[in-house]
Enzyme design. Structure first.
Site, PDB file in Angstrom:
ATOM      1  CB  THR A 108      26.411 -18.111  -3.685  1.00 38.75           C
ATOM      2  OG1 THR A 108      24.990 -18.152  -3.572  1.00 38.75           O
ATOM      3  CG2 THR A 108      26.953 -17.121  -2.656  1.00 38.75           C
TER       4      THR A 108
ATOM      5  CD  GLN B 189      28.338 -30.446  -8.094  1.00 38.08           C
ATOM      6  OE1 GLN B 189      28.488 -31.586  -7.662  1.00 38.08           O
ATOM      7  NE2 GLN B 189      28.083 -30.193  -9.372  1.00 38.08           N
TER       8      GLN B 189
ATOM      9  NE  ARG C  58      23.911 -20.685 -14.755  1.00 34.18           N
ATOM     10  CZ  ARG C  58      24.727 -21.741 -14.812  1.00 34.18           C
ATOM     11  NH1 ARG C  58      25.552 -21.889 -15.801  1.00 34.18           N
ATOM     12  NH2 ARG C  58      24.729 -22.663 -13.873  1.00 34.18           N
TER      13      ARG C  58
ATOM     14  CG  ASP D 199      33.495 -25.254 -14.464  1.00 32.51           C
ATOM     15  OD1 ASP D 199      33.984 -24.469 -13.647  1.00 32.51           O
ATOM     16  OD2 ASP D 199      33.112 -24.912 -15.599  1.00 32.51           O
TER      17      ASP D 199
ATOM     18  NE  ARG E  14      34.242 -21.806  -9.421  1.00 36.87           N
ATOM     19  CZ  ARG E  14      34.294 -22.198 -10.696  1.00 36.87           C
ATOM     20  NH1 ARG E  14      33.428 -23.073 -11.178  1.00 36.87           N
ATOM     21  NH2 ARG E  14      35.221 -21.731 -11.508  1.00 36.87           N
TER      22      ARG E  14
ATOM     23  N   GLY F  87      25.238 -26.248  -6.656  1.00 34.35           N
ATOM     24  CA  GLY F  87      25.087 -27.424  -7.517  1.00 34.35           C
ATOM     25  C   GLY F  87      23.988 -27.202  -8.535  1.00 34.35           C
ATOM     26  CB  ALA F  88      24.161 -26.216 -11.857  1.00 32.97           C
TER      27      ALA F  88
HETATM   28  P1  FDA Z   1      20.119 -19.369  -5.470  1.00 27.42           P
HETATM   29  O1  FDA Z   1      19.719 -20.278  -6.573  1.00 27.42           O
HETATM   30  O2  FDA Z   1      19.478 -19.546  -4.146  1.00 27.42           O
HETATM   31  O3  FDA Z   1      19.924 -17.890  -5.968  1.00 27.42           O
HETATM   32  C1  FDA Z   1      20.191 -16.762  -5.166  1.00 27.42           C
HETATM   33  C2  FDA Z   1      19.642 -15.530  -5.849  1.00 27.42           C
HETATM   34  O4  FDA Z   1      20.294 -15.328  -7.107  1.00 27.42           O
HETATM   35  C3  FDA Z   1      18.144 -15.622  -6.168  1.00 27.42           C
HETATM   36  O5  FDA Z   1      17.594 -14.334  -6.013  1.00 27.42           O
HETATM   37  C4  FDA Z   1      18.114 -16.036  -7.608  1.00 27.42           C
HETATM   38  O6  FDA Z   1      16.954 -15.615  -8.256  1.00 27.42           O
HETATM   39  C5  FDA Z   1      19.369 -15.359  -8.170  1.00 27.42           C
HETATM   40  N1  FDA Z   1      19.874 -16.211  -9.256  1.00 27.42           N
HETATM   41  C6  FDA Z   1      20.488 -17.405  -9.128  1.00 27.42           C
HETATM   42  N2  FDA Z   1      20.778 -17.929 -10.340  1.00 27.42           N
HETATM   43  C7  FDA Z   1      20.314 -17.031 -11.239  1.00 27.42           C
HETATM   44  C8  FDA Z   1      20.300 -17.007 -12.656  1.00 27.42           C
HETATM   45  N3  FDA Z   1      20.781 -17.996 -13.383  1.00 27.42           N
HETATM   46  N4  FDA Z   1      19.765 -15.911 -13.247  1.00 27.42           N
HETATM   47  C9  FDA Z   1      19.245 -14.888 -12.529  1.00 27.42           C
HETATM   48  N5  FDA Z   1      19.230 -14.871 -11.172  1.00 27.42           N
HETATM   49  C10 FDA Z   1      19.738 -15.925 -10.537  1.00 27.42           C
HETATM   50  N6  FDA Z   1      27.395 -25.428 -10.449  1.00 27.42           N
HETATM   51  C11 FDA Z   1      27.894 -26.678 -10.621  1.00 27.42           C
HETATM   52  O7  FDA Z   1      27.169 -27.663 -10.451  1.00 27.42           O
HETATM   53  N7  FDA Z   1      29.218 -26.845 -10.992  1.00 27.42           N
HETATM   54  C12 FDA Z   1      30.062 -25.788 -11.158  1.00 27.42           C
HETATM   55  O8  FDA Z   1      31.245 -25.987 -11.480  1.00 27.42           O
HETATM   56  C13 FDA Z   1      29.542 -24.477 -10.950  1.00 27.42           C
HETATM   57  N8  FDA Z   1      30.337 -23.384 -11.094  1.00 27.42           N
HETATM   58  C14 FDA Z   1      29.851 -22.143 -10.723  1.00 27.42           C
HETATM   59  C15 FDA Z   1      30.696 -21.030 -10.731  1.00 27.42           C
HETATM   60  C16 FDA Z   1      30.242 -19.810 -10.256  1.00 27.42           C
HETATM   61  C17 FDA Z   1      31.176 -18.637 -10.234  1.00 27.42           C
HETATM   62  C18 FDA Z   1      28.899 -19.679  -9.782  1.00 27.42           C
HETATM   63  C19 FDA Z   1      28.392 -18.384  -9.228  1.00 27.42           C
HETATM   64  C20 FDA Z   1      28.037 -20.760  -9.831  1.00 27.42           C
HETATM   65  C21 FDA Z   1      28.501 -21.990 -10.316  1.00 27.42           C
HETATM   66  N9  FDA Z   1      27.639 -23.081 -10.383  1.00 27.42           N
HETATM   67  C22 FDA Z   1      28.183 -24.336 -10.600  1.00 27.42           C
HETATM   68  C23 FDA Z   1      26.165 -22.892 -10.305  1.00 27.42           C
HETATM   69  C24 FDA Z   1      25.641 -23.110  -8.901  1.00 27.42           C
HETATM   70  O9  FDA Z   1      25.748 -24.456  -8.526  1.00 27.42           O
HETATM   71  C25 FDA Z   1      24.162 -22.685  -8.790  1.00 27.42           C
HETATM   72  O10 FDA Z   1      23.383 -23.466  -9.648  1.00 27.42           O
HETATM   73  C26 FDA Z   1      23.909 -21.218  -9.113  1.00 27.42           C
HETATM   74  O11 FDA Z   1      24.940 -20.399  -8.674  1.00 27.42           O
HETATM   75  C27 FDA Z   1      22.596 -20.740  -8.448  1.00 27.42           C
HETATM   76  O12 FDA Z   1      22.711 -20.819  -7.049  1.00 27.42           O
HETATM   77  P2  FDA Z   1      22.945 -19.548  -6.092  1.00 27.42           P
HETATM   78  O13 FDA Z   1      24.049 -19.907  -5.169  1.00 27.42           O
HETATM   79  O14 FDA Z   1      23.158 -18.336  -6.874  1.00 27.42           O
HETATM   80  O15 FDA Z   1      21.672 -19.475  -5.171  1.00 27.42           O
END
Ligand code: FDA
Length: 309
Positions: A228, A165, A291, A136, A186, A190-191
């Site tokens: 995603t 990210q 989350r 990660d 992967r 980005g979180a």
């Molecule tokens: P976006 O935030 O635009 O969301 C797209 C849609 O999904 C929206 O409708 C939203 O409401 C829904 N959604 C997204 N997150 C949700 C949640 N928590 N609960 C409910 N609905 C949600 N980050 C990082 O910095 N380091 C890492 O190593 C990882 N590893 C990782 C592994 C995997 C398998 C995933 C899927 C994600 C990560 N992440 C991560 C987290 C990533 O960076 C990001 O913060 C989240 O995936 C949210 O972004 P989305 O791409 O989903 O898009």
């Protein structure tokens, strides 16, 4: 992103780093009950149970023993042992599962040598057991150190995946570098909270960069993971691989356990590979708060389940 949503995101990410709130909530039985949507449970058995259920539905997993930023060698060794056990149990059960871990859970903050040695043992064991370790990516203060270790592990053992990210300006160059070395990536958005000097503050810029890098990975990468829950991005991925005749076995989607479950089922029904990131363990607080930061509406969902009690 509206100012309100962006403010909520900042507030949850700030809270995710507060040790007192963390101590209070992680030891509260009521709070733990709320986390079940996003966290498989407190033990490896919980993670394996979920992995078996998902396997029966054609979904692969990556098991994450929750933990990060440990401050003692004993905690880091314990995390490594937990992961070694997980790797053996995955192999015994013949599950299509990898492990996902954070280098700071293995002691990177204690010393670089400790984080390195623990990672080396895990990646070697994963290789010997026929699976892989997904490293990660944490906040930007760890990016260089994490990628240096991943590159070295890939040279030695192959069985490792990097995480990049899309919100960081540097990621385009990192994608090019890792692609040239054949390291699987992967790609996520980005979180963490990052300053505008190094990361796009606006969501639409992050999404645009994600799409651009995703296409580079699909065209030139080694078995990329498109991580995603963004339906638009997933559809654009599907269109891209169709237009280029890229076989479905050449990439996988990854999503988080408990997030957009209907969309998860649709992806599998459409015949694409999906791996769910399945966290388990008692150190759930920072993961859980990230989350909430991603979707402040999750707080309403939690409030509703509290009201039902
Ligand atoms: P976006 O935030 O635009 O969301 C797209 C849609 O999904 C929206 O409708 C939203 O409401 C829904 N959604 C997204 N997150 C949700 C949640 N928590 N609960 C409910 N609905 C949600 N980050 C990082 O910095 N380091 C890492 O190593 C990882 N590893 C990782 C592994 C995997 C398998 C995933 C899927 C994600 C990560 N992440 C991560 C987290 C990533 O960076 C990001 O913060 C989240 O995936 C949210 O972004 P989305 O791409 O989903 O898009």
């Amino acid at each position: 992103m509206s100012a309100f949503v962006s403010g909520m995101r900042g507030a949850f990410l700030y809270l995710s780093r507060q040790p007192n709130v963390r101590r209070f909530l992680e030891t509260s039985r009521e709070a733990r009950a709320l986390t079940s949507r996003f966290i498989a449970g407190l033990t490896l058995e919980d993670g394996l149970r979920v992995a078996r259920e998902l396997d029966a539905r054609g979904v692969m997993t990556s098991l994450d023993h929750l933990g990060e930023n440990v401050t003692t060698e004993a905690e880091a060794i314990d995390a490594k042992q937990q992961y070694l056990t997980a790797l053996h149990r995955i192999a015994d059960a013949r599950l299509p599962a990898t492990i996902s871990m954070k280098l700071t859970s293995l002691g990177l903050d204690v010393s670089e040598e400790l984080g390195h040695a623990n990672t080396d043992e895990l990646v070697r064991t994963a290789r010997d057991l026929g699976t892989a370790v997904e490293c990660d990516m944490e906040d930007s203060s760890y990016t260089d150190r994490t990628l240096a270790i991943v590159r070295e592990m890939h040279d030695k053992y192959v069985s490792v995946r990097a995480v990049l990210q899309a919100y960081l300006y540097r990621t385009e160059a990192d994608v090019a570098d890792l692609n040239a070395r054949g390291v699987p990536i992967r790609l996520c958005k980005g979180a963490y909270l990052e300053p505008p000097t190094i990361a796009w503050p606006q969501k639409q810029d992050v999404d645009r960069n994600y799409l651009k890098l995703m296409k580079v990975l699909l065209d030139q990468g080694t078995y990329p993971a498109i991580a995603t829950h963004d339906e638009n991005i997933m559809n654009q991925c599907i269109e891209h691989v169709r237009s280029r005749n890229i076989p479905r076995e050449r990439f996988e989607f990854q999503m988080l356990y408990g997030v957009r479950r209907k969309l998860q089922r649709q992806i599998v029904a459409r015949g694409f590979r999906l791996r769910l990131y399945v966290p388990y363990g008692s150190a759930w607080y920072p993961y859980f708060m990230r989350r909430l930061a991603e979707r402040p509406a999750n707080v309403l969902f939690l409030a509703k389940s509290l009201a039902q009690d």
